[in-house]
Design an enzyme around this catalytic site. Sequence first.
Site, PDB file in Angstrom:
ATOM      1  N   GLU A  19      35.082  17.227  39.777  1.00 52.11           N
ATOM      2  CA  GLU A  19      35.208  18.076  40.957  1.00 52.11           C
ATOM      3  C   GLU A  19      33.873  18.582  41.491  1.00 52.11           C
ATOM      4  O   GLU A  19      33.770  18.923  42.669  1.00 52.11           O
ATOM      5  CB  GLU A  19      36.138  19.255  40.656  1.00 52.11           C
ATOM      6  N   HIS A  71      36.752  19.995  30.750  1.00 50.98           N
ATOM      7  CA  HIS A  71      37.835  19.037  30.934  1.00 50.98           C
ATOM      8  C   HIS A  71      38.689  19.007  29.680  1.00 50.98           C
ATOM      9  O   HIS A  71      38.172  19.149  28.577  1.00 50.98           O
ATOM     10  CB  HIS A  71      37.294  17.630  31.223  1.00 50.98           C
TER      11      HIS A  71
HETATM   12  N1  ACO Z   1      33.942  27.789  32.743  1.00 53.96           N
HETATM   13  C1  ACO Z   1      33.867  28.722  31.792  1.00 53.96           C
HETATM   14  N2  ACO Z   1      34.531  28.637  30.637  1.00 53.96           N
HETATM   15  C2  ACO Z   1      35.313  27.578  30.456  1.00 53.96           C
HETATM   16  C3  ACO Z   1      35.444  26.567  31.417  1.00 53.96           C
HETATM   17  C4  ACO Z   1      34.707  26.706  32.601  1.00 53.96           C
HETATM   18  N3  ACO Z   1      34.784  25.774  33.552  1.00 53.96           N
HETATM   19  N4  ACO Z   1      36.290  25.639  30.962  1.00 53.96           N
HETATM   20  C5  ACO Z   1      36.713  26.052  29.772  1.00 53.96           C
HETATM   21  N5  ACO Z   1      36.122  27.229  29.462  1.00 53.96           N
HETATM   22  C6  ACO Z   1      36.281  28.006  28.248  1.00 53.96           C
HETATM   23  C7  ACO Z   1      37.648  28.663  28.203  1.00 53.96           C
HETATM   24  O1  ACO Z   1      37.647  29.920  28.809  1.00 53.96           O
HETATM   25  C8  ACO Z   1      37.897  28.742  26.732  1.00 53.96           C
HETATM   26  O2  ACO Z   1      37.231  29.849  26.216  1.00 53.96           O
HETATM   27  P1  ACO Z   1      37.906  30.759  25.067  1.00 53.96           P
HETATM   28  O3  ACO Z   1      38.098  29.826  23.911  1.00 53.96           O
HETATM   29  O4  ACO Z   1      36.911  31.820  24.842  1.00 53.96           O
HETATM   30  O5  ACO Z   1      39.203  31.224  25.637  1.00 53.96           O
HETATM   31  C9  ACO Z   1      37.199  27.493  26.187  1.00 53.96           C
HETATM   32  O6  ACO Z   1      36.214  27.142  27.141  1.00 53.96           O
HETATM   33  C10 ACO Z   1      38.125  26.340  25.999  1.00 53.96           C
HETATM   34  O7  ACO Z   1      38.789  26.139  27.237  1.00 53.96           O
HETATM   35  P2  ACO Z   1      40.233  25.579  27.314  1.00 53.96           P
HETATM   36  O8  ACO Z   1      41.059  26.528  28.126  1.00 53.96           O
HETATM   37  O9  ACO Z   1      40.748  25.224  25.969  1.00 53.96           O
HETATM   38  O10 ACO Z   1      40.022  24.263  28.096  1.00 53.96           O
HETATM   39  P3  ACO Z   1      41.179  23.423  28.703  1.00 53.96           P
HETATM   40  O11 ACO Z   1      41.085  22.084  28.111  1.00 53.96           O
HETATM   41  O12 ACO Z   1      42.497  24.069  28.600  1.00 53.96           O
HETATM   42  O13 ACO Z   1      40.787  23.470  30.229  1.00 53.96           O
HETATM   43  C11 ACO Z   1      40.019  22.975  32.326  1.00 53.96           C
HETATM   44  C12 ACO Z   1      40.321  22.412  30.949  1.00 53.96           C
HETATM   45  C13 ACO Z   1      41.281  23.599  32.899  1.00 53.96           C
HETATM   46  C14 ACO Z   1      39.583  21.829  33.212  1.00 53.96           C
HETATM   47  C15 ACO Z   1      38.910  24.033  32.208  1.00 53.96           C
HETATM   48  O14 ACO Z   1      37.744  23.469  31.687  1.00 53.96           O
HETATM   49  C16 ACO Z   1      38.629  24.723  33.534  1.00 53.96           C
HETATM   50  O15 ACO Z   1      39.322  25.667  33.866  1.00 53.96           O
HETATM   51  N6  ACO Z   1      37.602  24.229  34.315  1.00 53.96           N
HETATM   52  C17 ACO Z   1      37.313  24.791  35.599  1.00 53.96           C
HETATM   53  C18 ACO Z   1      38.287  24.239  36.661  1.00 53.96           C
HETATM   54  C19 ACO Z   1      37.992  22.795  36.991  1.00 53.96           C
HETATM   55  O16 ACO Z   1      36.862  22.388  37.178  1.00 53.96           O
HETATM   56  N7  ACO Z   1      39.084  22.005  37.063  1.00 53.96           N
HETATM   57  C20 ACO Z   1      39.022  20.582  37.387  1.00 53.96           C
HETATM   58  C21 ACO Z   1      39.220  19.735  36.169  1.00 53.96           C
HETATM   59  S1  ACO Z   1      39.094  17.992  36.541  1.00 53.96           S
HETATM   60  C22 ACO Z   1      40.583  17.617  37.260  1.00 53.96           C
HETATM   61  O17 ACO Z   1      41.590  18.187  36.959  1.00 53.96           O
HETATM   62  C23 ACO Z   1      40.623  16.596  38.289  1.00 53.96           C
END
Ligand code: ACO
Length: 369
Positions: free
Chosen positions: A299, A244
Site C-alpha cells: 500500500e 503484513h
Molecule cells: N504500525 C505500527 N504497529 C504495527 C503495524 C503498523 N503498521 N503493524 C503491526 N503493528 C504492531 C501491532 O500493533 C502489534 O503490536 P502489539 O503486539 O504491541 O499489539 C504487532 O505489530 C503485531 O501486529 P499484528 O496485529 O499481529 O499484525 P497483523 O498481522 O494482525 O496485522 C496488518 C497486519 C493489519 C497489515 C498490520 O500490519 C497493519 O495494521 N498495518 C497497517 C495497515 C496497512 O498497511 N494495511 C495494508 C496491508 S496490505 C493489504 O492488505 C493489501
Amino acid sequence: MEAGLESVVAAHTVLSDVDGEAGRLVLRGAALEDLAGVADFETVCARLWSDLGPDLPSDLRAALGAARAEVWAEVAHLDDGLVALSPVEGLRALMARLADGEGMDAALRVTAAPAVFTGALLRRREGLTPLAPDPEAPHAADLLRMILGRSPTAAQAAALDAYLVTVIDHGLNASTFAARVTASTRAGLVSAALAGISALKGPLHGGAPGPVIDMLDGIGSPGNARPWLEAALDRGDRLMGFGHRVYRVRDPRADALKAAIRRLGVDEGRLALGEAVEAAALEILRTRKPDRPLETNVEFYTALLLEALGIPSSAFTCIFAAGRAAGWVAHAWEQVATGRLIRPRSVYVGPQPSALRAAEWFGRGEPGR
Ligand code: ACO
C-alpha cells in the site's frame, strides 16, 4: 486457534502463492517480477481465469470492453445520494445493481464495473458529466481516461497495467476469503465481489493507501518524518503501508510498484519524501517492535503510484478493487469447482440459560414470550 486464523489453511489454490519468509509472490506459475510491467491486465486476467470456470472468450480485451459498455447503463442510476458516499461505498452500491450469475457474463461485468463506476463517481463528485467507456480501448487505458477526462499517455497506461497486475491476486487475503465464503454458498460472482469489496475497504486491508497520502502530507518534509511518526505511534496509531499478516520480509509488490513509479517518472521531490518516510518508519518500527518484523507493504507505493497517475486518494481502494475483482472471480470459480460450503464452528463462551437470566434478558420480572 489464533484470533486471526493465521495458521488455518482454508483452501487449496492454483492461483497464487504468497511466500511470507522469502518475500515472493507467484501468480499461476509466474513470479510477480516477470509479470508486472511486462504483461497487461487482460493477459494476466486470462491466465488467472483459464481452466477454472467457463471457456475464455477468444478475445478477452474485446469482451471486457463490451462488458464496460454493458455496465455503463447503471451509471444512469447514479443519484446524488450515491455521489455523496465515499467512492468505494458508491462503487459497492452500483455493483450491487448488477445481475448475478456464475458464468463468464457475470465475471466480465464484475471485472469491468470498477473501471466504469469509479470514473463516473469521481466526475459526478466534481460536477462533471461521466465519460462513457470506449469498448475498443485496453482496460487500464480506458479506466484512466474515464477518471482523468483525457486519454492517458502510454507510460501512464503502462503504469496502471503494472499496478492492476501487481494486485490481481494474493492468496487468501481478507477480501478473497470473504469472496470465497460467499461463493461457497453458490450466491454468484457479483455477490462474491460485493463481499470482497466490503472487506477490502477497511484501512487494515485495501483502505490503507489513502491514509498513506494523508501521512505524507502531514509529514510534509523529510526532516519532519521521524518526530511525526514517533508521535503517531505514541498515540497508538498504526503506520499505514507497513506490516503484513504473511510477509516477514519486504512485500515484493512494494518493489514492483516502486519500479513502476520510476518508469513513469514522478515528481522527484515527492518520491524523495516517500523514501525518507519509509526509511524512518522502518527504523522506528524495528526499534519499537524488535520481535515482530514490520516491513513496507504494497500500500505504501500504491499510494505514490496512483497519486502520480492523478487519481484522487479517495478512490485508491476502488482502483485496488479494479485489479482484485479478477482475482475474486477466479477464487469464486475455484471454490465452486473444488470446495464445499465454508461453514466453520464457534465455541460458545456465554452464559447458559436459566429462568433468572431470561428475566434479565427481557429487562423485567417475567421471561418474554
Ligand atoms: N504500525 C505500527 N504497529 C504495527 C503495524 C503498523 N503498521 N503493524 C503491526 N503493528 C504492531 C501491532 O500493533 C502489534 O503490536 P502489539 O503486539 O504491541 O499489539 C504487532 O505489530 C503485531 O501486529 P499484528 O496485529 O499481529 O499484525 P497483523 O498481522 O494482525 O496485522 C496488518 C497486519 C493489519 C497489515 C498490520 O500490519 C497493519 O495494521 N498495518 C497497517 C495497515 C496497512 O498497511 N494495511 C495494508 C496491508 S496490505 C493489504 O492488505 C493489501
